[in-house]
Design a protein around this motif. Structure first.
Motif, short mmCIF file in Angstrom:
data_model
loop_
_atom_site.label_atom_id
_atom_site.label_comp_id
_atom_site.label_asym_id
_atom_site.label_seq_id
_atom_site.Cartn_x
_atom_site.Cartn_y
_atom_site.Cartn_z
N PRO A 78 0.79 -1.24 0.00
CA PRO A 78 0.00 0.00 0.00
C PRO A 78 0.82 1.29 0.00
CG PRO A 78 -0.05 -1.05 2.15
CD PRO A 78 0.64 -2.00 1.24
N ASP B 27 -1.23 -5.12 -4.75
CA ASP B 27 -0.86 -6.32 -5.50
C ASP B 27 -1.06 -6.03 -6.98
OD1 ASP B 27 -0.38 -9.43 -5.28
OD2 ASP B 27 -1.86 -9.08 -6.84
N TYR C 222 -6.56 -5.39 -9.78
CA TYR C 222 -6.77 -4.12 -10.51
C TYR C 222 -5.44 -3.43 -10.80
CZ TYR C 222 -11.26 -4.95 -8.08
OH TYR C 222 -12.40 -5.52 -7.56
N GLY C 223 -4.42 -4.22 -11.10
CA GLY C 223 -3.08 -3.67 -11.35
C GLY C 223 -2.60 -4.03 -12.75
N THR D 284 -2.42 -6.21 -0.85
CA THR D 284 -3.44 -5.38 -1.48
C THR D 284 -4.14 -4.49 -0.44
OG1 THR D 284 -5.30 -5.45 -3.03
CG2 THR D 284 -5.27 -7.13 -1.32
N TYR E 190 -13.30 -1.20 -3.93
CA TYR E 190 -12.15 -0.47 -4.47
C TYR E 190 -12.67 0.63 -5.39
CZ TYR E 190 -8.58 -3.89 -2.98
OH TYR E 190 -7.73 -4.67 -2.24
N ALA F 95 -10.76 2.57 5.29
CA ALA F 95 -9.31 2.56 5.46
C ALA F 95 -8.75 3.53 4.43
CB ALA F 95 -8.75 1.16 5.27
N LYS F 96 -8.27 4.67 4.95
CA LYS F 96 -7.82 5.74 4.06
C LYS F 96 -6.31 5.84 4.04
CE LYS F 96 -9.94 9.80 4.50
NZ LYS F 96 -10.70 10.22 3.32
N ASP F 97 -5.74 5.99 2.86
CA ASP F 97 -4.29 6.21 2.69
C ASP F 97 -3.46 5.23 3.51
OD1 ASP F 97 -4.20 8.73 0.99
OD2 ASP F 97 -5.55 9.32 2.60
N VAL F 98 -3.83 3.97 3.46
CA VAL F 98 -3.15 2.95 4.26
C VAL F 98 -1.66 2.90 3.90
CG1 VAL F 98 -3.12 0.52 4.91
CG2 VAL F 98 -5.27 1.60 4.26
N MET G 33 -10.35 8.44 -3.59
CA MET G 33 -9.75 7.38 -4.40
C MET G 33 -8.62 6.63 -3.70
SD MET G 33 -11.31 6.56 -6.97
CE MET G 33 -10.34 5.76 -8.25
N THR H 249 -9.14 5.39 -0.66
CA THR H 249 -9.87 4.76 0.44
C THR H 249 -10.37 3.40 -0.05
OG1 THR H 249 -10.71 6.93 1.10
CG2 THR H 249 -11.82 5.01 2.04
N VAL H 250 -10.27 2.41 0.83
CA VAL H 250 -10.95 1.15 0.55
C VAL H 250 -12.05 1.04 1.60
CG1 VAL H 250 -9.24 -0.25 1.81
CG2 VAL H 250 -10.65 -1.31 0.09
N1 SAH Z 1 -3.47 -2.85 -7.08
C1 SAH Z 1 -4.05 -2.06 -5.99
C2 SAH Z 1 -5.46 -1.60 -6.31
C3 SAH Z 1 -5.53 -0.58 -7.43
S1 SAH Z 1 -7.17 0.01 -7.66
C4 SAH Z 1 -4.06 -2.91 -4.70
O1 SAH Z 1 -3.86 -4.13 -4.79
O2 SAH Z 1 -4.26 -2.34 -3.62
C5 SAH Z 1 -7.09 1.52 -6.75
C6 SAH Z 1 -7.95 1.46 -5.49
O3 SAH Z 1 -7.29 0.67 -4.51
C7 SAH Z 1 -8.17 2.79 -4.81
O4 SAH Z 1 -9.25 3.51 -5.39
C8 SAH Z 1 -8.48 2.38 -3.39
O5 SAH Z 1 -9.81 1.91 -3.28
C9 SAH Z 1 -7.54 1.19 -3.22
N2 SAH Z 1 -6.25 1.60 -2.63
C10 SAH Z 1 -5.05 1.54 -3.22
N3 SAH Z 1 -4.07 1.94 -2.38
C11 SAH Z 1 -4.67 2.27 -1.22
C12 SAH Z 1 -4.20 2.75 0.06
N4 SAH Z 1 -2.90 2.96 0.28
N5 SAH Z 1 -5.12 2.97 1.03
C13 SAH Z 1 -6.43 2.74 0.82
N6 SAH Z 1 -6.94 2.28 -0.36
C14 SAH Z 1 -6.07 2.06 -1.37
#
Ligand code: SAH
Length: 241
Positions: free
Chosen positions: A9, A80, A84-85, A110, A159, A190-193, A215, A217-218
């Motif tokens: 993250p 990961d 979505y990567g 992830t 996501y 979970a914001k800016d993890v 964007m 935040t999960v």
């Molecule tokens: N490949 C990344 C996901 C990419 S999609 C993974 O495995 O985490 C992008 C989305 O992932 C964001 O909109 C958010 O919902 C989430 N995300 C990615 N990094 C983040 C983080 N550091 N903290 C919280 N959510 C995160």
């Protein structure tokens, strides 16, 4: 060799040894500008190929070309690379080559897994990931998946929950989910993890302030058994205590 590396993250501590090793060995690092910035100190003076968000195909093609020319290349994704990567896109492009190159995918933590640890233990029972981005998946399909996941009472990790381009997706998703889960179902944000502004917020579907969601935040939506105790979000595994 072409490595597709999940960086985790954000912070170095949440990166695997294998990922770190790959970054050290690579001659060229390819990735989205923001992610490269996160690993700047690890990259040193290596060659960097960095592009903006919506140029994924060009970026991956460039990485493949560089690997074909004999370079050790690492394509980096946050979290990961297979969630979505970039991993799937790289493999899809590579199978089209006349002379395939060797690709190795290196897993990373992830967002949902890192976010879950920040919030407590919300993913102790069956869960799923749903992206609310309709850039590549039609919205009707996303709705169908929301109905299916909520009706089966999965813990749901959202996501790409909310952005300027799609400010209402989260609200629409929660309306669907509320057809099956009650308004007092626990929701963890979970914001800016793993980054400087990291923040965990616990609320419920009915009390959720959607403006807190962006964007990076999960959104973790509990199942019927999920509860909060001592500031921690817990989904019971089912042990009799
Ligand atoms: N490949 C990344 C996901 C990419 S999609 C993974 O495995 O985490 C992008 C989305 O992932 C964001 O909109 C958010 O919902 C989430 N995300 C990615 N990094 C983040 C983080 N550091 N903290 C919280 N959510 C995160």
């Amino acid at each position: 060799m072409l490595y597709v590396v999940g960086l985790g993250p954000g912070e170095k501590e949440k990166m695997s040894f294998e990922a770190l090793e790959c970054l050290k060995q690579a001659e060229i690092i390819v990735g989205y500008t923001t992610y490269i910035r996160l690993i700047k100190e690890l990259v040193g003076d290596k060659e960097i190929v960095s592009t903006g968000m919506k140029q994924e195909i060009d970026r991956c093609k460039k990485a493949i070309e560089l690997a074909q020319s004999g370079k050790e290349v690492a394509v980096v994704s946050s979290g990961d690379a297979g969630v979505y990567g970039m991993a799937g896109l790289i493999l899809e492009l590579v199978i089209k080559l006349e002379e395939p190159i060797e690709v190795k995918v290196i897993p990373g933590i992830t967002a949902s897994i890192a976010g879950a640890a920040l919030l407590g233990a919300p993913l102790m029972n069956d869960f799923c990931h749903i992206s609310l981005s309709d850039l590549m998946t039609p919205w009707e399909m996303i709705e169908k998946r929301l109905h299916a996941a909520a009706s089966a009472d999965f813990v749901i990790c959202l996501y790409n929950p909310r952005s300027k381009g799609r400010p209402k997706h989260l609200v629409k998703a929660l309306e669907i989910i509320q057809q099956y889960k009650s308004g007092d179902t626990i929701v963890g944000l979970a914001k800016d993890v793993g980054r400087k502004k990291e923040l965990g917020i616990l609320t419920t579907i009915q009390d959720l302030d959607e403006t807190l969601v962006d964007m990076t935040t999960v959104v973790l939506i509990g199942n019927k058994e999920t509860y909060v105790s001592n500031g921690q979000m817990i989904t019971p595994r089912g042990y009799q205590l």
